[in-house]
Design a protein around this motif. Structure first.
Motif, PDB file in Angstrom:
ATOM      1  N   PRO B 270      46.468  33.535  27.765  1.00 14.37           N
ATOM      2  CA  PRO B 270      46.968  34.780  27.178  1.00 14.37           C
ATOM      3  C   PRO B 270      47.150  34.696  25.671  1.00 14.37           C
ATOM      4  CG  PRO B 270      48.740  33.620  28.276  1.00 14.37           C
ATOM      5  CD  PRO B 270      47.496  32.834  28.537  1.00 14.37           C
ATOM      6  N   HIS B 312      44.300  31.749  37.794  1.00 17.81           N
ATOM      7  CA  HIS B 312      45.513  31.210  37.196  1.00 17.81           C
ATOM      8  C   HIS B 312      45.620  31.662  35.744  1.00 17.81           C
ATOM      9  CE1 HIS B 312      48.624  28.036  37.986  1.00 17.81           C
ATOM     10  NE2 HIS B 312      48.831  28.321  36.715  1.00 17.81           N
ATOM     11  N   VAL B 313      46.759  32.240  35.383  1.00 16.87           N
ATOM     12  CA  VAL B 313      47.030  32.566  33.978  1.00 16.87           C
ATOM     13  C   VAL B 313      47.762  31.367  33.382  1.00 16.87           C
ATOM     14  CG1 VAL B 313      48.216  34.116  32.391  1.00 16.87           C
ATOM     15  CG2 VAL B 313      47.154  35.023  34.453  1.00 16.87           C
ATOM     16  N   LEU B 314      47.204  30.806  32.325  1.00 23.16           N
ATOM     17  CA  LEU B 314      47.773  29.584  31.761  1.00 23.16           C
ATOM     18  C   LEU B 314      49.143  29.852  31.147  1.00 23.16           C
ATOM     19  CD1 LEU B 314      44.622  28.096  29.984  1.00 23.16           C
ATOM     20  CD2 LEU B 314      45.462  27.633  32.269  1.00 23.16           C
ATOM     21  N   ASP B 315      49.991  28.854  31.232  1.00 19.90           N
ATOM     22  CA  ASP B 315      51.314  28.932  30.616  1.00 19.90           C
ATOM     23  C   ASP B 315      51.213  28.278  29.239  1.00 19.90           C
ATOM     24  OD1 ASP B 315      53.947  28.854  29.895  1.00 19.90           O
ATOM     25  OD2 ASP B 315      54.471  27.208  31.248  1.00 19.90           O
TER      26      ASP B 315
END
Lengths: 314, 422
Positions: B270, B312-315
């Motif tokens: 993001p 998966h949305v990366l952190d």
């Protein structure tokens, strides 16, 4: 019996009436409070920031009694509305989230990761402020001070009080009544407000030298049909002699009575113009101008001119 | 003790009833010895279960203990059971169980049978604790050690954690300690080997073990099945009592659906809007490094098409105090491979019963030798396809008046008597 009958898949036919809410343990939705901007100033000040992010103390995930400081709270990324712009094509609106705001959102990833702020709940005028971790707090910081709206920090249907306009004497304007139509003024401009609206009622302004010249020739060709009173009005400020010459060139020789009436009309129109100049124009507000044009003195000038015009045109 | 199958010795089975007055002060603990009344005792461990459990049945012929103690739940139960191969000791500090409920099994005019479901004391400690704080800049194994020690209050000598190479920032989110550790298990990458851990309790303590390390262990015992088992025979201790029961031997559809062989993995950053799409195939990018049997042998056909998509949305730096653009424990390193590792481990599941062996715990590796259907009395008598090393998934030690039995559910990833080249 066929192979397919041995293990027939069972589908859950139970109808559930419960709806998922933000309070469900497995809900992807969350609600929380934006912590103090001081604890996230690297991001909120924009100095090292990326994206539009705020540290949000998520209700349930954190506690009023825990020992987690504001600086250790998770960042949530702010999502914007479709009319706000992503920045592409230079189209953008800034976020208006403040510290102490209550925001709602969703987790984008499993295990409560990737929180996204979707909405902000408006504040109420009766919100209770306090020192607790989840208590409401002012959105103002050391860098932001109250403006015209003062310390009114709420947004509800009975909205904040805004400053009113005042005249130079300090009194409020407006009594709930509509203004009267300045009939005389409009008539003086050549507009009869009593007539129904019509096409080409107002002539187009001159747009070029050519138009101006043709306009002059049109005047000379059609001036024979003009009324004397109109010609006098058009010669305003050019002196009596010039007016006599112009009228005689169109209408023929003038009598002494005509000359007296023309001279008198030009004098009264001069007085009316001086009166208007004194009471209208730069520095005078619309109200004062309106009062001047509707005053009995000005109306007396117009009445006298009207009488003279009738005499001249007869 | 003549045979492991024979009855074991209840060295100690005590109910500890604590009575406290005035807001927890003046605590008094009274010990009630019930070992003479116990008719049946079962003790359970599992790689799936973060705590141990047990079930005790006693018969009361005189005064009702249930009423006189009285047993209302939450009483501590210390026990020590000795058998030919080891001792099950839950009477030491840091190891005891709690009575969870007190249902009656049966009641007559002069006696009553009572069932006491028991839970590890750590389960109650876990339920009473909610974690809110942040675990920052720590490897996963460090975080697990801290949670076990500080939140579950487990003694240091009862915590066994395999080292991890990945750092993972996470927050408690008000979860219980065990729930948090279980979430960490699939995200942990060992220093050497494939991602994927198990968190479970055995009689020795808490274990946070990587699948790779578990399957790499040496065999602790060898059990054989020859079809001939007579209780009175000598030398039966390492024989399988009844025909081994394969409850699962491949499930291609389940494996294909869950992405065991091939998966498409999407990662979105993001911060910089980077979109990454990776295909993991079990024989290529997702290659399993260590197995219990021969090397993995998957039909190429099963790897041809994508059957599972993980998103998966990366952190990116969400748990840093300041501003960071570092990706937190990138799932590129573990997401697809840990799924493949867990799923392949359950390729074959086998249930056996053997004479009681208290030295066995969940997570141990044993060798199972199963004879061929048309066995001749020579080496070729062993079924080389089904025999080999297995991992203990579930375990139950069962004691009654006449016999002591250990029941095992075993799993393994590949076939073959001998371990593969890797």
């Amino acid at each position: 019996m066929g192979q397919g009958n041995k293990k027939r898949k069972r589908y859950n036919t139970t109808i559930t009436t419960s709806k998922s809410s933000v309070s469900d343990k497995e809900s992807p939705f969350w609600i929380g409070k934006v912590v103090s901007f001081e604890a996230q100033k690297e991001q909120t000040s924009g100095v090292k920031a990326w994206g539009i992010r705020y540290k949000v103390r998520l209700m349930g995930d954190y506690s009023d009694k825990d020992d987690v400081e504001d600086k250790d709270i998770i960042y949530a990324t702010s999502a914007l509305g479709v009319t706000d712009g992503s920045g592409a094509k230079n189209m953008l609106k800034s976020s208006k989230i403040s510290q102490g705001d209550t925001v709602m959102g969703i987790f984008l990833s499993a295990d409560e990761q990737g929180p996204i702020i979707q909405n902000v709940l408006p504040r109420s005028a009766v919100e209770k402020r306090g020192g607790g971790k989840f208590d409401a707090k002012s959105g103002f910081t050391d860098q932001t001070k109250a403006g015209l709206l003062g310390n009114q920090e709420f947004n509800e249907q009975d909205n904040v009080a805004t400053p009113g306009l005042k005249d130079c004497k300090g009194s409020q304007k407006g009594g709930g009544k509509g203004r009267g139509i300045p009939l005389k003024g409009l008539q003086q401009m050549g507009i009869d407000p009593n007539l129904p609206s019509q096409v080409n009622a107002i002539k187009k302004p001159l747009s070029s030298i050519t138009d101006a010249l043709s306009s002059v020739s049109d005047v000379s060709s059609s001036s024979s049909s003009q009324k004397i009173s109109d010609i006098v009005s058009s010669m305003k400020g050019q002196g009596n002699s010039a007016a006599y010459t112009e009228i005689e060139s169109v209408k023929g020789a003038l009598t002494n009575r005509d000359r007296f009436l023309i001279k008198d009309k030009m004098r009264i129109e001069e007085l009316a113009t001086t009166f208007l100049d004194d009471n209208t124009g730069p520095g005078k507000d619309f109200e004062t101008t309106l009062e001047a044009t509707e005053s009995s003195q000005y109306q007396a000038f117009l009445d006298q001119v009207e009488v003279i015009d009738e005499e001249l045109n007869n | 003790m003549a045979s492991a199958l024979g009855s074991s010795k209840y060295a100690k089975i005590d109910i500890l009833k604590t009575i406290s007055k005035r807001n927890g002060r003046d605590k008094k603990t009274k010990i009630h010895d019930i070992k003479g009344k116990v008719t049946n005792f079962r003790y359970y461990e599992s790689l799936y279960s973060p705590v141990t459990t047990a079930l005790l049945v006693y018969v009361d012929a005189g005064d009702s203990l249930k009423s006189t103690i009285p047993i209302k739940g939450n009483e501590r139960l210390n026990f020590k059971i000795e058998s030919k191969y080891g001792t099950l000791d839950f009477s030491k500090q840091g190891a005891s169980m709690l009575i969870n409920s007190v249902p009656e099994a049966g009641k007559e005019s002069n006696r009553e049978a009572v069932v006491l479901p028991l839970i590890s004391t750590y389960e109650l400690k876990d339920k009473k604790k909610q974690i809110f704080k942040k675990y920052n800049n720590l490897t996963v194994d460090d975080s697990v050690r801290r949670i076990c020690k500080n939140e579950l209050k487990a003694p240091k000598d009862r915590i066994f954690v395999d080292s991890c190479k990945n750092v993972y920032d996470f927050r408690g989110s008000g979860k219980n300690p065990i729930e948090l550790i279980l979430k960490l298990a699939k995200k942990a990458v060992p220093v050497k080997g494939d991602p994927g851990y198990f968190f479970y309790e055995t009689q020795k303590g808490f274990n946070f073990k990587s699948v790779s390390v578990l399957v790499s262990q040496k065999s602790k015992a060898t059990y054989t099945y020859t079809g001939m088992f007579r209780a009175q025979d000598e030398g039966n201790d390492y024989k399988i009592m009844m025909a081994p029961k394969f409850t699962k031997d491949q499930d291609i559809m389940q494996a294909v659906t869950s992405g065991t062989y091939v998966s498409r993995n999407i990662f979105f950053n993001p911060q910089n809007a980077e979109y990454i799409e990776k295909i993991y195939k079990i024989n290529e990018q997702g290659k399993i490094e260590k197995t219990l049997g021969k090397d993995l042998d998957i039909d190429e056909e099963l790897e041809e098409s994508i059957t599972r998509t993980n998103m998966h949305v990366l952190d990116v730096g969400s748990l840093q105090s300041g501003v960071s653009d570092a990706v937190n424990n990138s799932p590129l390193e573990w997401q697809a491979k840990s799924t493949m590792r867990y799923n392949t481990l359950h390729t074959q599941m086998l249930e056996i019963q053997v004479p009681c062996n208290l030295s066995l715990v969940a997570g141990d590796v044993i060798t199972v030798e199963i004879e061929n259907l048309n066995a001749e009395k020579c080496n070729e008598g062993i079924n080389k396809h089904q025999s080999g090393k297995y991992l203990i998934l579930h375990l139950c030690h069962s004691f009654s008046a006449n016999e002591s039995i250990t029941s095992l559910t075993l799993v393994r990833d590949t076939y073959g008597l001998h371990t593969g080249t890797k």
